[in-house]
Every structure is written in structure tokens, then in C-alpha cells.
Design an enzyme around this catalytic site. Sequence first.
Site, PDB file in Angstrom:
ATOM      1  N   ARG A   1      17.549  74.221  15.610  1.00  0.00           N
ATOM      2  CA  ARG A   1      16.611  73.166  15.264  1.00  0.00           C
ATOM      3  C   ARG A   1      15.703  73.618  14.125  1.00  0.00           C
ATOM      4  O   ARG A   1      15.159  74.716  14.174  1.00  0.00           O
ATOM      5  CB  ARG A   1      15.757  72.792  16.471  1.00  0.00           C
ATOM      6  CG  ARG A   1      16.614  72.254  17.595  1.00  0.00           C
ATOM      7  CD  ARG A   1      15.806  71.762  18.757  1.00  0.00           C
ATOM      8  NE  ARG A   1      16.723  71.332  19.801  1.00  0.00           N
ATOM      9  CZ  ARG A   1      16.354  70.893  21.003  1.00  0.00           C
ATOM     10  NH1 ARG A   1      15.060  70.827  21.291  1.00  0.00           N
ATOM     11  NH2 ARG A   1      17.249  70.521  21.886  1.00  0.00           N
TER      12      ARG A   1
ATOM     13  N   ARG B   1       9.369  78.706  20.525  1.00  0.00           N
ATOM     14  CA  ARG B   1       9.922  77.729  19.595  1.00  0.00           C
ATOM     15  C   ARG B   1      10.701  78.456  18.513  1.00  0.00           C
ATOM     16  O   ARG B   1      10.133  79.109  17.662  1.00  0.00           O
ATOM     17  CB  ARG B   1       8.769  76.931  18.975  1.00  0.00           C
ATOM     18  CG  ARG B   1       9.128  75.612  18.365  1.00  0.00           C
ATOM     19  CD  ARG B   1       7.885  74.856  17.943  1.00  0.00           C
ATOM     20  NE  ARG B   1       7.054  74.486  19.087  1.00  0.00           N
ATOM     21  CZ  ARG B   1       7.210  73.350  19.772  1.00  0.00           C
ATOM     22  NH1 ARG B   1       8.125  72.487  19.411  1.00  0.00           N
ATOM     23  NH2 ARG B   1       6.438  73.091  20.807  1.00  0.00           N
TER      24      ARG B   1
ATOM     25  N   GLU C   1       7.491  73.351  29.072  1.00  0.00           N
ATOM     26  CA  GLU C   1       8.786  72.702  29.236  1.00  0.00           C
ATOM     27  C   GLU C   1       9.937  73.708  29.197  1.00  0.00           C
ATOM     28  O   GLU C   1      10.011  74.554  28.311  1.00  0.00           O
ATOM     29  CB  GLU C   1       8.984  71.667  28.117  1.00  0.00           C
ATOM     30  CG  GLU C   1      10.315  70.966  28.194  1.00  0.00           C
ATOM     31  CD  GLU C   1      10.550  70.043  27.002  1.00  0.00           C
ATOM     32  OE1 GLU C   1       9.581  69.659  26.332  1.00  0.00           O
ATOM     33  OE2 GLU C   1      11.728  69.722  26.755  1.00  0.00           O
TER      34      GLU C   1
ATOM     35  N   SER D   1      14.676  69.225  30.178  1.00  0.00           N
ATOM     36  CA  SER D   1      14.384  67.815  29.988  1.00  0.00           C
ATOM     37  C   SER D   1      15.605  67.048  30.448  1.00  0.00           C
ATOM     38  O   SER D   1      16.701  67.261  29.922  1.00  0.00           O
ATOM     39  CB  SER D   1      14.107  67.564  28.503  1.00  0.00           C
ATOM     40  OG  SER D   1      13.517  66.303  28.313  1.00  0.00           O
TER      41      SER D   1
ATOM     42  N   ARG E   1      13.875  80.153  27.138  1.00  0.00           N
ATOM     43  CA  ARG E   1      12.595  79.967  27.835  1.00  0.00           C
ATOM     44  C   ARG E   1      12.646  80.550  29.246  1.00  0.00           C
ATOM     45  O   ARG E   1      11.622  81.008  29.765  1.00  0.00           O
ATOM     46  CB  ARG E   1      12.206  78.490  27.837  1.00  0.00           C
ATOM     47  CG  ARG E   1      11.837  78.049  26.421  1.00  0.00           C
ATOM     48  CD  ARG E   1      11.042  76.779  26.381  1.00  0.00           C
ATOM     49  NE  ARG E   1      10.673  76.484  24.992  1.00  0.00           N
ATOM     50  CZ  ARG E   1      10.189  75.322  24.576  1.00  0.00           C
ATOM     51  NH1 ARG E   1       9.989  74.343  25.452  1.00  0.00           N
ATOM     52  NH2 ARG E   1       9.874  75.139  23.315  1.00  0.00           N
TER      53      ARG E   1
END
Length: 429
Positions: free
Chosen positions: A267, A282, A354, A357, A396
Site C-alpha cells: 500500500r 503502517r 486495528e 477488518s 500487526r
Amino acid sequence: MLDLAYVREHLEEIEAMLRKRQTRFDLEPLRALDAERRKLVRELEEIRQQRNQISEQVARLKRAKETEGHARAEALMNESRRLGAEEIKPREDRLNHLDAAMEPLLLNLPNRPYASVPEGWSSEDNVEIKRWGEPRRFDFEPLAHWDLGLQLGILDLETAARLSGARFAVYRGAGARLERALANFMLDLHTRKHGYQEILPPALVNSAALRGTGQLPKFAGDLFKCEASDLWLIPTAEVPLTNLFAGQTLEAADLPRSVTAWTPCFRSEAGSYGKDVRGIIRQHQFQKVELVKISRPEDSYADLERLTLDAEAVLQALELPYRVMELCTADLGFSSAKTYDLEVWLPGQQAYREISSCSNCEDFQARRANIRYRAGGKGKSHYAHTLNGSGVAVGRAWIAVVENYQQADSSILIPEVLRPYMGMERITR
RNA sequence: GGAGGGAUGGGUGAGUGGUUGAAACCGGCGGUCUUGAAAACCGCUGUACGGGAAACCGUACCGGGGGUUCGAAUCCCUCUCCCUCCGCCA
């Protein structure tokens, strides 16, 4: 993609939906284009009918081979020629133009939130619906993962920066091993206990696949694209996994189809400057075990609960405290009708972050990617519902294990379920 | 990267520019026969959109796009994908 006929007949509802999503989108151009298009198509069909009738007469006359028919055929051919040039062609050109103008509008319209999704203005309005586990009490000041990683020599961000720049990581030794152990554990859990088929998909996909799941055309800026080819690095395995079924009509009895894959994800995170600059929360590249289900519409919400529990099972097995958030209308993803976020407790940040999801996209992606199902191979086919969720983000999970299992001497105790995969009980320097 | 071949309905596979939405076979559905089943025989069997209460009518669709033509599955161009051979290569 929403059903154009539905949008046409429920303009006010769609407008209200867009407001709830905090999305600015003017429906008027779409409405106007659609109205003109429908009028044009009707005219076009009428004129084509005339031309087809003329051609049929010409064929009949030519077959008869009579001399007086020849002149009549000639006249008919002239008329048909005129219809084609003056009436049909201009309308066809206009129709192509309208279609081209409508397509991006329709593709940029987000999905409709499910009726029960809470209204909200930001992520502040997401609703906590469950909490599992108790954040551990430390009798020392817990460190952040970047400090632990550095001290233990398992995470090398400096070298990564030299190789690739910011937002990349080099894992070393037990750090690399921990990443692999987590992924293997998750895949084993989902394939053995939760009934998912393991897939190893391409990490590069074409733009059609990305359009199918909704990343394109709207979010091209968040993606990495290969130069001089129509190949993009996947931002999530949701893209190849869901598109596994693109263009297919599935047997209803085989639904839900459940697949999982462990892939790298890429990303560009455009617009995330300044957010989570420290550590590896991130990254431009990270790994994720993804869960995808293709469901019957009547089962999809029950399947979303199942899929979410499948993701939760990972955190429970790792004994990581987490909470489940239901996203409000403003925080809902573009393609999703309803989403649960799993947030894991990170002692280094004293916050829930998070880690998964889980979404039901209903028929939004199915319509774009043309994923259908049918009972017994006969009767009308219908769009299936597509679901996806992280099960879970491996990078994560790595952070969560390191921070939650840190000891006073900065060593990391390995969670019980990971020990067979790690071949050690503790990471020390 | 070079050369060649191909893409037709659920499947296999025909198709001379003019009642071809498309032969035939297989599959599927219905029927006849049978105590039942099989076999045999007969019939039916694509999708989308528009119009219509319905019967039905119309338009489009033979990998995608464009062109030629009064008319294209059929001729031309182009793109994509698949296959075969050669080269390179993990």
C-alpha cells in the site's frame, strides 16, 4: 457497483446514503445521462427494427430474382443506407459516449450501508460491541515494539530504510521466524478448524481484478503499479481471492465458498503522512492472512458473524486482548455494507489498534466482478454476496505478540500455540 | 522475445455474407412405454434489456473493440486470452 435501475428508482435514498457516508457525490449528472440513454436506446431499437425489416425484404427480392424486383430492392437498399448513416450511426456514437461517461460515475458510487449500521461522522462514532481479554498489568514500563525489536535485534528499520526507504522493515532471526510462525499458525487454524481452502494467489493482478473488488478506479493512488504493464501489487489478498470467482456462476449448494491466503500486501498509503511514523504499524509492505467467503444473500450476514469469529479465534488462541468495533456509516469502506473491526490491545501505545477488518460487501463486488450463483445449474442466476476479513494482519499480530508478551528483561515469551512453530519459548538477545 | 494455430450456446462441435439465435451430438427437463428403473422413442431446453396484465413482440449478443456491407458468426483491422514450436530463464 450499485444496480443502476435501483439508483434510478431510489435517488433520494441514495443521496441520503451518501450523506451518511460523508461522501460528496452529485447524482444529477448520472441521472441525466441515464435518462438520455434510455430514450436513445428506445429510439435506436425502433430504427434498427425498420432496417432489419428492409434487409429482410431485400433478401426476399434477391432470392426471387425477378427483374421488376431489382428496382425495388435498389430503392430499399438506398433507404437502409440512409437509415444507417443518418439515424443509426449518430445515435450509436452518442450512446457510446453516454456509456463512457456513465461508467466512472457508477464505479465511483460507494456501497449502501446495511440498515443496522450506526450513523456517524467519524471513527469516533464506531460502536464497541464486544471486549475479550483483560489488558495485562505490567509491573514495569512496557516498551513499544520498535524499542524491543531494536534491543533484541529482531527488527532492523535502519537497514530497511537504506534498502527501500521509509515504511519498510527488515526482520532478523527470531523476528523473521515469528512472522512466519504467526502466518503458519493462522493458516493451519483456518484450514483445519474453520473449513477454508488454502490458496496461494498471484501478488500482482490486473486492473480488471482491482475494479472487481472496488479498489479501482477510485483508489488508484493507494496502490503500487508496475510500469509499462497493466499489473498492480495487491493491497490485500481480498483482491485475488474474491476475483478467483469472477465471471463464474457457482452452484448454490456449494456456498458459502471459503478461501484463505497468506500474501504480502502493498500500500502506498498516500495521505497517511505523519500517521504512525514510528515502528511497523503502517508499512508499504506487510503480510496478511486473508479470509474470503462467497455466500448466498440470505446467509451472508450469518456468514459475516462466522468469519469474524474465525478471525477472533486467532487472537483468542494467542491470548491477545481485543475488542470488536462495528464501523459507523462514515468509517465504512467503499465496497462494504457492514464492517466489524477487530482491535488488539497494544501496551506500547496503551491503545486498541486495528488488526482485522471483516466486511460483508453484499452484491457490490459481485456485480462488478460478475460473481453469480444458481441452484442445480438451472433457473435464473443471481449475484452472490462477497465477504472478506483479515484473519489476521500478520505484521500487526507480530507487534501485538512482542508488546503483550514482553518481560521485564525485554525478552519476549512466546505464546503457547506458537511454540511448535517457533521452536523456542522465549526470544532473548 | 520470434513463428504459427485457435476462441461459437451448460459441454463437445458444425457453420457457403441473406427467415442462423445459430446444425448435430451429449447433458438437462417433460412425456410415451414399464410394477419400478434402464433402454428406446417423441417434445422442450441461452442470456440481457425494452414494451405488454399476459400470450407475446422488439433490440442486442457467436472472446473484446472498430470497420466493410442494404445486410456479418461468416470479410477486414485491432486488442485480449489460450495452445504448439523456437530462444532465454528460476
